[in-house]
Design an enzyme around this catalytic site. Structure first.
Site, PDB file in Angstrom:
ATOM      1  N   GLY A   1      44.507  12.124 -20.031  1.00 32.33           N
ATOM      2  CA  GLY A   1      43.773  10.988 -20.603  1.00 32.33           C
ATOM      3  C   GLY A   1      42.322  10.872 -20.176  1.00 32.33           C
TER       4      GLY A   1
ATOM      5  N   ASP B   1      41.382   7.213 -16.983  1.00 32.12           N
ATOM      6  CA  ASP B   1      41.213   6.635 -18.318  1.00 32.12           C
ATOM      7  C   ASP B   1      41.478   5.127 -18.304  1.00 32.12           C
ATOM      8  OD1 ASP B   1      43.909   6.997 -17.742  1.00 32.12           O
ATOM      9  OD2 ASP B   1      44.410   7.989 -19.623  1.00 32.12           O
TER      10      ASP B   1
ATOM     11  N   ASP C   1      46.698   0.200 -15.598  1.00 27.03           N
ATOM     12  CA  ASP C   1      47.565  -0.810 -16.210  1.00 27.03           C
ATOM     13  C   ASP C   1      48.310  -1.528 -15.070  1.00 27.03           C
ATOM     14  OD1 ASP C   1      49.052  -2.152 -18.130  1.00 27.03           O
ATOM     15  OD2 ASP C   1      50.331  -0.467 -18.627  1.00 27.03           O
TER      16      ASP C   1
ATOM     17  N   LYS D   1      43.305  -3.058 -17.465  1.00 26.37           N
ATOM     18  CA  LYS D   1      44.127  -4.128 -18.049  1.00 26.37           C
ATOM     19  C   LYS D   1      44.583  -5.032 -16.912  1.00 26.37           C
ATOM     20  CE  LYS D   1      46.695  -1.744 -21.735  1.00 26.37           C
ATOM     21  NZ  LYS D   1      48.048  -1.218 -22.029  1.00 26.37           N
TER      22      LYS D   1
ATOM     23  N   VAL E   1      46.503   0.830 -26.278  1.00 27.29           N
ATOM     24  CA  VAL E   1      45.324   1.430 -26.895  1.00 27.29           C
ATOM     25  C   VAL E   1      45.429   2.957 -26.941  1.00 27.29           C
ATOM     26  CG1 VAL E   1      43.738  -0.467 -26.372  1.00 27.29           C
ATOM     27  CG2 VAL E   1      44.082   1.333 -24.672  1.00 27.29           C
TER      28      VAL E   1
ATOM     29  N   ARG F   1      44.194  11.455 -29.149  1.00 21.24           N
ATOM     30  CA  ARG F   1      43.243  11.655 -28.053  1.00 21.24           C
ATOM     31  C   ARG F   1      41.828  11.962 -28.556  1.00 21.24           C
ATOM     32  NH1 ARG F   1      46.314  12.126 -23.317  1.00 21.24           N
ATOM     33  NH2 ARG F   1      48.298  13.207 -23.506  1.00 21.24           N
TER      34      ARG F   1
HETATM   35  P1  5GP Z   1      49.879   2.427 -14.664  1.00 18.89           P
HETATM   36  O1  5GP Z   1      50.568   3.302 -13.658  1.00 18.89           O
HETATM   37  O2  5GP Z   1      48.583   1.828 -14.150  1.00 18.89           O
HETATM   38  O3  5GP Z   1      50.787   1.368 -15.230  1.00 18.89           O
HETATM   39  O4  5GP Z   1      49.576   3.310 -15.930  1.00 18.89           O
HETATM   40  C1  5GP Z   1      48.569   4.227 -15.936  1.00 18.89           C
HETATM   41  C2  5GP Z   1      48.788   5.276 -17.005  1.00 18.89           C
HETATM   42  O5  5GP Z   1      49.594   4.781 -18.081  1.00 18.89           O
HETATM   43  C3  5GP Z   1      47.476   5.674 -17.615  1.00 18.89           C
HETATM   44  O6  5GP Z   1      46.889   6.727 -16.904  1.00 18.89           O
HETATM   45  C4  5GP Z   1      47.881   6.034 -19.022  1.00 18.89           C
HETATM   46  O7  5GP Z   1      48.306   7.379 -19.051  1.00 18.89           O
HETATM   47  C5  5GP Z   1      49.053   5.151 -19.327  1.00 18.89           C
HETATM   48  N1  5GP Z   1      48.669   3.924 -20.056  1.00 18.89           N
HETATM   49  C6  5GP Z   1      48.586   2.659 -19.597  1.00 18.89           C
HETATM   50  N2  5GP Z   1      48.209   1.798 -20.556  1.00 18.89           N
HETATM   51  C7  5GP Z   1      48.029   2.551 -21.678  1.00 18.89           C
HETATM   52  C8  5GP Z   1      47.611   2.238 -23.013  1.00 18.89           C
HETATM   53  O8  5GP Z   1      47.304   1.101 -23.412  1.00 18.89           O
HETATM   54  N3  5GP Z   1      47.532   3.296 -23.866  1.00 18.89           N
HETATM   55  C9  5GP Z   1      47.840   4.573 -23.500  1.00 18.89           C
HETATM   56  N4  5GP Z   1      47.719   5.521 -24.426  1.00 18.89           N
HETATM   57  N5  5GP Z   1      48.238   4.890 -22.252  1.00 18.89           N
HETATM   58  C10 5GP Z   1      48.324   3.895 -21.356  1.00 18.89           C
END
Ligand code: 5GP
Length: 181
Positions: free
Chosen positions: A45, A102, A105, A133, A155, A167
């Site tokens: 990403g 990228d 979350d 986010k 997104v 992508r």
């Molecule tokens: P986290 O571990 O912070 O919950 O998630 C991080 C990873 O989840 C990011 O590197 C990404 O790969 C994926 N991710 C989180 N939110 C989104 C989103 O809104 N869209 C996409 N395509 N991937 C997301």
């Protein structure tokens, strides 16, 4: 199939993305100066962001790549279970490391990466995330540079995928919820 037809809206158009990345590049360059930072891209990403951020910087720096498992397949929710799929080729001991992500979350992925990288004794470790986010954060992580805070929507585009597609879109878009529900 036109990927654009599966989007509910464009959240961040290409010109806004590029303008903000240019600002981030200038800020990172000012902050690191002659420290020769190592930018660590989190694949897949982060690849578009890394390549534009790197070109927006005007100081000597190096690039390396790492891949961590995240959602996988068609899932849009993080499992909280992460592992290294591809490791760095550089030794980061005593190096100034800037992780280029990228999107952050829940923070689980980044939290795991930071823990691993810190065991390797970098001189410093900072985070640069294009998208944040804040609504969904589980882990308390300090983001040193953030491109945009965004609402809690799924997104795609500019490196971010759904089922490995989207992508290549040059902007950030919101996927129609019926695509994954
Ligand atoms: P986290 O571990 O912070 O919950 O998630 C991080 C990873 O989840 C990011 O590197 C990404 O790969 C994926 N991710 C989180 N939110 C989104 C989103 O809104 N869209 C996409 N395509 N991937 C997301």
């Amino acid at each position: 199939m036109r990927l654009e037809d599966n989007l509910a809206k464009i959240l961040i158009p290409s010109d806004r993305l590029q303008a903000r990345i240019y600002e981030l590049g200038a800020q990172v360059s000012r902050d690191y100066g002659d420290l020769r930072p190592l930018l660590v891209c989190v694949l897949k990403g982060g690849v578009m962001f890394l390549s534009d951020l790197s070109r927006a910087m005007n100081i000597p720096h190096e690039l390396d790549f790492m891949a961590i498992s995240s959602y996988g397949g068609k899932r849009v929710e993080s499992s909280g279970v992460v592992r290294i799929i591809l490791d760095l080729t550089s030794n980061i001991e005593n190096r100034h490391v800037l992780v280029v992500e990228d999107i952050v979350d829940t923070g689980h992925t980044l939290n795991y990466m930071v823990d691993i990288l810190n065991t390797r004794n970098p001189a410093s470790l900072k985070i640069c995330a294009l998208l944040n986010k804040p609504a969904r954060r589980d882990k308390d992580i300090q983001l040193d540079y953030v491109g945009f805070d965004i609402p809690n929507e799924f997104v795609v585009g500019y490196g971010l995928d759904f089922d490995e597609l989207y992508r290549n879109l040059p902007y950030i878009g919101v996927l129609k919820p019926e695509m994954y529900s």
